[in-house]
Design an enzyme around this catalytic site. Structure first.
Site, mmCIF file in Angstrom:
data_model
loop_
_atom_site.group_PDB
_atom_site.id
_atom_site.type_symbol
_atom_site.label_atom_id
_atom_site.label_comp_id
_atom_site.label_asym_id
_atom_site.label_seq_id
_atom_site.Cartn_x
_atom_site.Cartn_y
_atom_site.Cartn_z
ATOM 1 N N HIS A 16 -13.902 -1.409 -4.744
ATOM 2 C CA HIS A 16 -15.120 -0.437 -3.982
ATOM 3 C C HIS A 16 -14.965 0.903 -3.941
ATOM 4 C CE1 HIS A 16 -18.986 0.425 -2.011
ATOM 5 N NE2 HIS A 16 -18.281 0.718 -1.067
ATOM 6 N N GLY B 58 4.101 1.377 -2.112
ATOM 7 C CA GLY B 58 4.105 1.763 -3.402
ATOM 8 C C GLY B 58 2.587 2.149 -3.822
ATOM 9 N N ASP B 59 2.409 2.244 -5.312
ATOM 10 C CA ASP B 59 1.208 2.779 -5.865
ATOM 11 C C ASP B 59 0.331 1.637 -6.156
ATOM 12 O OD1 ASP B 59 -0.974 3.894 -7.053
ATOM 13 O OD2 ASP B 59 0.164 5.158 -8.178
ATOM 14 N N ASP C 163 0.974 -1.168 -0.014
ATOM 15 C CA ASP C 163 -0.165 0.168 0.037
ATOM 16 C C ASP C 163 1.001 1.249 0.049
ATOM 17 O OD1 ASP C 163 -2.198 1.636 0.206
ATOM 18 O OD2 ASP C 163 -3.266 0.486 1.537
#
Length: 345
Positions: free
Chosen positions: A246, A226-227, A200
């Site tokens: 979601h 990280g992205d 994350d």
């Protein structure tokens, strides 16, 4: 002729925003903490809180009518089981959740729902001048409450997911967008043969070391910042995405799935854990799930999806859905399992 129950139902819905503000005020004042396990008169409560005695009495009676407090005798109040969830000293406290969802900026965003309906756009940025996460990180209280609310919302899933999916053939689980790691920690604790990768953004991972250590799984879990929309760590057999799709619009969701598709091995599996809306509003989900769906749209463009919509997203991301099941109550989530499309038998 108008049915009296229908009329009362509409009255209750229109008055709903007032109930929200009563609960919000109780939370900000830490009114439930002040009463504690005993009972206080509204006059005693006002003296402790430094509030107006008359209006404090009115607030307490409103909270009693809403089931947060109980008026045990005239002007004297105790806390109900529901109200006790607003205590800040409980491990299952919903105080952070209440503070986040009753935040003035969030409430202002909901007042622009008609704008979102007309334009199809989220409204939080317009109301506040900044994205939701920037607003949260810039507020000393919310920057504490929001991660805590996320952990609380994930607690139910962490409780039931480890026993609701077959992890026997899995060696390593990569939790994509796993935040503090509560769900991954629960999975690793329940299945000692597993190793984990928690992935994350750096700030979201800040509490992870403590969470993993508390579960006794630090030695079996690697934390990787990280992205999630730009890449995913290699080396896992199962890629878990809980409450990630979601929160994303189709473009962002496609980027996340595409990043996982690049990292996943041919034998790997993807497990999406998200609310799956039925094709029609059939009473199988509480109304709060549909309000949450709107909320995601207002604060950043995310939205709920039906099983068919999840399958369509997966196809576009290079996956084929192989199984859909439901987590047991109280978690209102679906388990959507998929495999790389070109590896499906």
């Amino acid at each position: 002729m108008t049915d009296a129950n229908d009329k009362q139902r509409l009255f209750d819905l229109v008055f709903g925003h007032m109930a929200t503000q009563a609960v919000a005020t109780a939370a900000r004042l830490k009114l439930v903490d002040t009463i504690g396990d005993g009972e206080l008169t509204s006059t005693e409560l006002a003296a402790t809180l430094g509030t107006d005695a008359a209006v404090t009495t009115q607030l307490c009676r409103a909270l009693a009518a809403l089931g947060i407090l109980a008026e045990v005798k005239s002007g004297q109040f105790g806390v109900t089981g529901t109200g006790a969830l607003l205590r800040t000293d409980r491990p299952d406290s919903l105080y952070p959740f209440a503070r986040v969802f009753t935040d003035p900026a969030v409430q202002a965003t909901w007042r622009e729902l008609d704008t979102a309906v007309r334009t199809g756009e989220s409204t939080f940025d317009t109301v506040t001048g900044k994205p939701f996460i920037q607003h949260v990180m810039g507020d000393p209280d919310l920057s504490t409450f929001f991660p805590a609310a996320l952990r609380q919302s994930g607690a139910q899933t962490a409780e039931v997911l480890p026993g609701s999916y077959d992890f026997a053939a899995v060696g390593t689980v990569a939790d994509i967008g796993g935040g503090a790691g509560a769900v991954l920690a629960a999975i690793l604790a329940a299945h000692p043969h597993l190793r984990g990768i928690l992935f994350d953004a750096g700030p979201a991972l800040a509490p992870a070391a403590a969470v993993l250590a508390a579960a006794g799984v630090s030695d079996r879990c690697t934390v990787v910042p990280g992205d999630i929309g730009a890449g995913a760590p290699p080396g896992a057999d199962l890629y878990l995405a809980k409450n990630v799709i979601h929160y994303a619009d189709d473009e962002r969701a496609g980027a996340v799935l595409g990043a996982i598709r690049q990292a996943i091995p041919p034998h790997g599996r993807l497990l999406i854990v998200d609310p799956a809306l039925p094709e029609t509003v059939d009473g199988s989900l509480p109304g709060s799930m549909y309000l949450s769906d709107l909320h995601m749209r207002l604060i950043g463009g995310g939205r709920g999806r039906t099983q068919a919509e999840f399958e369509s997203l997966c196809v576009r991301g290079g996956f084929a859905v192989t199984k859909v099941s439901l987590l047991p109550p109280p978690a209102a989530f679906a388990l959507i399992e998929a495999v790389p499309a070109d590896s499906r038998d």
